[in-house]
Write a protein that holds these residues in place. Structure first.
Motif, PDB file in Angstrom:
ATOM      1  N   PRO A 132       0.963  -1.403  -0.052  1.00 22.36           N
ATOM      2  CA  PRO A 132       0.001   0.072  -0.132  1.00 22.36           C
ATOM      3  C   PRO A 132       0.909   1.204   0.186  1.00 22.36           C
ATOM      4  N   LEU A 133       1.980   1.307   0.939  1.00 24.12           N
ATOM      5  CA  LEU A 133       2.743   2.520   0.726  1.00 24.12           C
ATOM      6  C   LEU A 133       3.219   2.996  -0.612  1.00 24.12           C
ATOM      7  N   GLU A 134       3.959   2.100  -1.346  1.00 21.16           N
ATOM      8  CA  GLU A 134       4.369   2.299  -2.706  1.00 21.16           C
ATOM      9  C   GLU A 134       3.276   2.556  -3.607  1.00 21.16           C
ATOM     10  N   VAL A 135       2.189   1.893  -3.590  1.00 23.29           N
ATOM     11  CA  VAL A 135       0.931   2.262  -4.347  1.00 23.29           C
ATOM     12  C   VAL A 135       0.383   3.582  -4.250  1.00 23.29           C
ATOM     13  N   TYR A 136       0.174   3.793  -2.918  1.00 24.63           N
ATOM     14  CA  TYR A 136      -0.626   5.028  -2.689  1.00 24.63           C
ATOM     15  C   TYR A 136       0.368   6.201  -3.068  1.00 24.63           C
ATOM     16  N   THR A 137       1.613   6.291  -2.765  1.00 21.06           N
ATOM     17  CA  THR A 137       2.584   7.174  -2.970  1.00 21.06           C
ATOM     18  C   THR A 137       2.667   7.606  -4.385  1.00 21.06           C
ATOM     19  N   PHE A 138       2.824   6.340  -5.188  1.00 13.82           N
ATOM     20  CA  PHE A 138       2.946   6.552  -6.438  1.00 13.82           C
ATOM     21  C   PHE A 138       1.770   7.148  -7.146  1.00 13.82           C
ATOM     22  N   LEU A 139       0.641   6.529  -6.478  1.00  8.14           N
ATOM     23  CA  LEU A 139      -0.764   7.153  -7.166  1.00  8.14           C
ATOM     24  C   LEU A 139      -0.842   8.823  -6.812  1.00  8.14           C
ATOM     25  N   ALA A 140      -0.310   9.165  -5.602  1.00  7.68           N
ATOM     26  CA  ALA A 140      -0.331  10.649  -5.528  1.00  7.68           C
ATOM     27  C   ALA A 140       0.425  11.291  -6.385  1.00  7.68           C
ATOM     28  N   LEU A 141       1.780  10.771  -6.741  1.00 13.72           N
ATOM     29  CA  LEU A 141       2.530  11.284  -7.815  1.00 13.72           C
ATOM     30  C   LEU A 141       1.911  11.552  -9.210  1.00 13.72           C
ATOM     31  N   VAL A 142       1.220  10.277  -9.550  1.00 14.26           N
ATOM     32  CA  VAL A 142       0.487  10.333 -10.703  1.00 14.26           C
ATOM     33  C   VAL A 142      -0.361  11.385 -10.918  1.00 14.26           C
ATOM     34  N   PHE A 143      -1.269  11.465  -9.720  1.00 16.02           N
ATOM     35  CA  PHE A 143      -2.363  12.703  -9.634  1.00 16.02           C
ATOM     36  C   PHE A 143      -1.537  14.084  -9.868  1.00 16.02           C
ATOM     37  N   PHE A 144      -0.693  14.245  -9.140  1.00 14.71           N
ATOM     38  CA  PHE A 144       0.322  15.438  -9.181  1.00 14.71           C
ATOM     39  C   PHE A 144       0.698  15.725 -10.569  1.00 14.71           C
ATOM     40  N   VAL A 145       1.129  14.741 -11.311  1.00 17.68           N
ATOM     41  CA  VAL A 145       1.744  14.845 -12.467  1.00 17.68           C
ATOM     42  C   VAL A 145       0.599  15.272 -13.540  1.00 17.68           C
ATOM     43  N   ILE A 146      -0.629  14.644 -13.551  1.00 19.69           N
ATOM     44  CA  ILE A 146      -1.611  14.955 -14.629  1.00 19.69           C
ATOM     45  C   ILE A 146      -2.564  16.214 -14.075  1.00 19.69           C
ATOM     46  N   THR A 147      -2.333  16.648 -12.886  1.00 19.42           N
ATOM     47  CA  THR A 147      -3.295  17.906 -12.329  1.00 19.42           C
ATOM     48  C   THR A 147      -2.577  19.266 -12.449  1.00 19.42           C
ATOM     49  N   PHE A 148      -1.180  18.924 -11.857  1.00 17.37           N
ATOM     50  CA  PHE A 148      -0.494  20.325 -11.538  1.00 17.37           C
ATOM     51  C   PHE A 148      -0.368  21.036 -13.008  1.00 17.37           C
ATOM     52  N   PRO A 149       0.147  20.610 -13.955  1.00 17.63           N
ATOM     53  CA  PRO A 149       0.102  21.283 -15.221  1.00 17.63           C
ATOM     54  C   PRO A 149      -0.924  22.271 -15.411  1.00 17.63           C
ATOM     55  N   TRP A 150      -2.069  21.850 -15.125  1.00 19.90           N
ATOM     56  CA  TRP A 150      -3.574  22.635 -15.532  1.00 19.90           C
ATOM     57  C   TRP A 150      -3.663  23.666 -14.528  1.00 19.90           C
ATOM     58  N   ILE A 151      -3.271  23.406 -13.186  1.00 21.86           N
ATOM     59  CA  ILE A 151      -3.461  24.338 -12.032  1.00 21.86           C
ATOM     60  C   ILE A 151      -2.081  25.664 -12.348  1.00 21.86           C
ATOM     61  N   TRP A 152      -1.159  25.033 -12.760  1.00 29.93           N
ATOM     62  CA  TRP A 152      -0.131  25.870 -13.127  1.00 29.93           C
ATOM     63  C   TRP A 152      -0.519  26.990 -14.479  1.00 29.93           C
ATOM     64  N   LEU A 153      -1.198  26.203 -15.477  1.00 33.31           N
ATOM     65  CA  LEU A 153      -1.585  26.993 -16.519  1.00 33.31           C
ATOM     66  C   LEU A 153      -2.621  28.017 -16.262  1.00 33.31           C
ATOM     67  N   SER A 154      -3.540  27.794 -15.393  1.00 33.72           N
ATOM     68  CA  SER A 154      -4.508  28.625 -14.753  1.00 33.72           C
ATOM     69  C   SER A 154      -4.086  29.765 -14.322  1.00 33.72           C
ATOM     70  N   ARG A 155      -2.998  29.678 -13.303  1.00 27.03           N
ATOM     71  CA  ARG A 155      -2.388  30.575 -12.434  1.00 27.03           C
ATOM     72  C   ARG A 155      -1.712  31.323 -13.562  1.00 27.03           C
ATOM     73  N   ARG A 156      -1.053  30.748 -14.638  1.00 24.31           N
ATOM     74  CA  ARG A 156      -0.212  31.815 -15.622  1.00 24.31           C
ATOM     75  C   ARG A 156      -1.039  32.622 -16.362  1.00 24.31           C
ATOM     76  N   LEU A 157      -2.278  32.163 -16.768  1.00 28.32           N
ATOM     77  CA  LEU A 157      -3.257  32.954 -17.740  1.00 28.32           C
ATOM     78  C   LEU A 157      -3.704  33.937 -16.866  1.00 28.32           C
ATOM     79  N   GLU A 158      -4.072  33.688 -15.587  1.00 28.34           N
ATOM     80  CA  GLU A 158      -4.607  34.659 -14.603  1.00 28.34           C
ATOM     81  C   GLU A 158      -3.582  35.774 -14.404  1.00 28.34           C
ATOM     82  N   ASN A 159      -2.339  35.556 -14.342  1.00 23.14           N
ATOM     83  CA  ASN A 159      -1.430  36.518 -13.971  1.00 23.14           C
ATOM     84  C   ASN A 159      -1.019  37.440 -15.147  1.00 23.14           C
ATOM     85  N   ARG A 160      -1.279  36.595 -16.365  1.00 20.89           N
ATOM     86  CA  ARG A 160      -0.963  37.468 -17.500  1.00 20.89           C
ATOM     87  C   ARG A 160      -2.077  38.217 -17.732  1.00 20.89           C
ATOM     88  N   MET A 161      -3.324  37.985 -17.401  1.00 16.59           N
ATOM     89  CA  MET A 161      -4.483  38.986 -17.698  1.00 16.59           C
ATOM     90  C   MET A 161      -4.637  39.960 -16.783  1.00 16.59           C
TER      91      MET A 161
END
Ligand SMILES: Nc1ncnc2c1ncn2[C@@H]1O[C@H](COP(=O)(O)OP(=O)(O)O)[C@@H](O)[C@H]1O
Ligand SMILES: [Mg+2]
Lengths: 221, 262
Positions: A188-217
């Motif tokens: 469970p430790l490896e799987v859940y840790t890896f799962l968290a990483l996977v989510f970070f990798v697929i989610t963070f770019p969107w959050i980052w993009l959102s913030r970038r666009l907002e700052n630029r606006m």
């Protein structure tokens, strides 16, 4: 505490995560499309001048924002079929429930975007005799969309995380796949840790993009 | 052409317009002056029904604006009727309010195409003529935000004219402008007046009002205190409150002279 991480075990199971990620993406995209289809007109109607016209849409928005998405999913899966004699499969249930859920949030994004447009634009459009709907479509929404994009991308990232709720009704998205994997390899430790990483990798770019666009606006405003 | 009788409007308990009477004939150029908060903007907004009013009536080209009589009771007119009335009345705002996501040309053809359902080619042709007239044809493909305030206001005037209105309303058209840009806008308005446009102008430019207006209206606390020919109202005002107001503003603005020369 000394724990011996064995991430290499997971490596062999990458197709499990790939499958889960695909299901997560399917749910997220489906719910986003449905949320847009609902949220756009509802958000527009929430700006209507007549309070009676606004009322049903306000009730929808407030109700679905004030109840947990998990309860909405479970209700749609277990209660809806009993009441209406009609059952969706588990994946479709999650897509529909999250679509309706995010529709309420997207409606608020749309409403805030419309309200952020300068009042003078409304006045100028009305002063040349433009009908209300045409004014929204031709003058207001094109200027509001720009302001809606960052919070909208943010909502997309939210939906990605919310899709894990599908595991509650055994939809094979990332969390459910991970739970099954744990039942097989007992790590469970490896799987859940890896799962968290996977989510970070697929989610963070969107959050980052959102913030970038907002700052630029903000800078160009 | 415009006949306002006993027009009364309140926001809640606050009466903003109190039994206003005003007659405007074709080719009249009426300047409205008065302290801030006296109801000048609200008066203009009632004339094209951007704001509803409670009592009295605004008649434009013989038709009551915004309301219809039904079984002895007053009802709001249909959106279609109201929009048709608004299309006949041009309005120019203090803050220009050009459509920010459109080019200058698109600002001018938007109304004619979308509201008057005119063919695109003729709308463009007239828009270009109007831009030429206000001296901004070379800006036709620019975004409004690239223009100076004075240029934006001239585009806004051209946008209103593109609807071929029979009455033009101006709400402090030069108040948001840097002093050196006021003249070009006043010159455009002066030209319009000379061509015979019927105009109702809320302004603080006393010199301009005196030279261009056929009549001047002084408003205070939602009422018309005095209405007279400019040479009378500015030189020998009848009402002491008019006199007090003029003494106050002329002391502040008297030395600047934007006489509208380019
Ligand atoms: N939307 C509104 N709601 C409530 N009060 C308003 C509104 N618009 C204007 N007022 C009030 O009406 C009065 C007249 O305003 P306005 O017509 O803008 O005056 P002016 O243009 O002469 O400065 C002011 O006291 C103002 O505070
Ligand atoms: Mg005003």
């Amino acid at each position: 505490m000394q724990y011996e991480w064995q991430f290499h075990l997971i490596y062999n199971y990458w197709p499990v995560f790939a499958r889960g990620a695909l299901a997560t993406l399917e749910i997220t995209l489906g719910a986003t499309v449905l949320g847009l289809l609902i949220g756009l007109p509802v958000g527009v109607m929430r700006t209507a001048r007549s309070p009676w016209l606004r009322l049903p849409f306000s009730i929808y928005v407030e109700f679905f924002r004030a109840t947990p998405a998990l309860v909405q999913i479970v209700w749609l899966y277990y209660c809806f079929p009993i009441l209406f004699g009609f059952k969706l499969d588990a994946t479709a249930t999650v897509i529909v429930a999250l679509g309706i859920h995010s529709g309420a949030y997207i409606a608020e994004i749309v409403r805030a975007g419309i309200n952020a447009v300068d009042r003078g634009q409304f006045m100028a459009a009305r002063a040349i005799g433009m009908p209300y709907i045409k004014m929204l479509r031709r003058i207001i929404l094109p200027q509001a969309i720009e302001k809606m994009i960052p919070p909208f991308i943010n909502e997309f990232a939210n939906l990605m995380k919310l899709s894990t709720l599908g595991s509650m009704i055994a939809v094979y998205e990332l969390l459910q796949e991970s739970n099954n994997l744990i039942a097989t390899i007992y790590r469970p430790l490896e799987v859940y840790t890896f799962l968290a990483l996977v989510f970070f990798v697929i989610t963070f770019p969107w959050i980052w993009l959102s913030r970038r666009l907002e700052n630029r606006m903000r800078q160009s405003a | 052409m415009l006949s306002i009788k006993q027009l009364t409007k309140a926001y809640g308990a606050h009466t903003v317009l109190d039994e206003i009477d005003l007659e405007i004939a074709t080719k009249d150029v009426v300047a409205v002056i008065g302290p801030s908060g006296s109801g000048k903007s609200t008066l203009l907004k009632c004339i094209n029904f951007l704001e509803p009013y409670q009592q009295g009536e605004v008649r434009f080209e013989g038709q009551c604006v915004g309301y219809r009589e039904a079984a002895g009771k007053r009802r709001e007119a249909s959106d279609r009727v109201i929009n048709r009335q608004r299309a006949r009345i041009g309005m120019v705002f203090q803050n220009f309010n050009l459509f920010g996501h459109m080019s200058v040309l698109d600002n001018l053809i938007e109304g004619p195409i979308q509201v008057l359902h005119e063919p695109r080619a003729s709308a463009i042709e007239r828009a270009e003529r109007l831009l030429d007239k206000v001296g901004l044809l070379d800006k036709r493909d620019q975004r409004p935000s690239r223009l100076s305030g004075g240029q934006q206001q001239r585009v806004a005037i051209a946008r209103a004219l593109a609807m071929r209105p029979s009455l033009m309303l101006f709400d402090e058209p030069t108040s948001a402008l840097d002093p050196e840009l006021v003249g070009e806008v006043l010159a455009t308005m002066r030209q319009l007046a000379e061509e015979g446009m019927t105009m109702l102008i809320v302004t603080h430019e006393m010199e301009f009002a005196r030279e261009v207006a056929t009549r001047v209206v002084f408003m205070e606390d939602g009422r018309i205190v005095e209405e007279n020919a400019p040479e009378r109202l500015f030189v020998s005002p009848e009402n002491p409150r008019t006199r007090a107001f003029l003494a106050r503003v002329l002391r502040h603005h008297g030395h600047h002279n934007h006489n509208g020369a380019r």
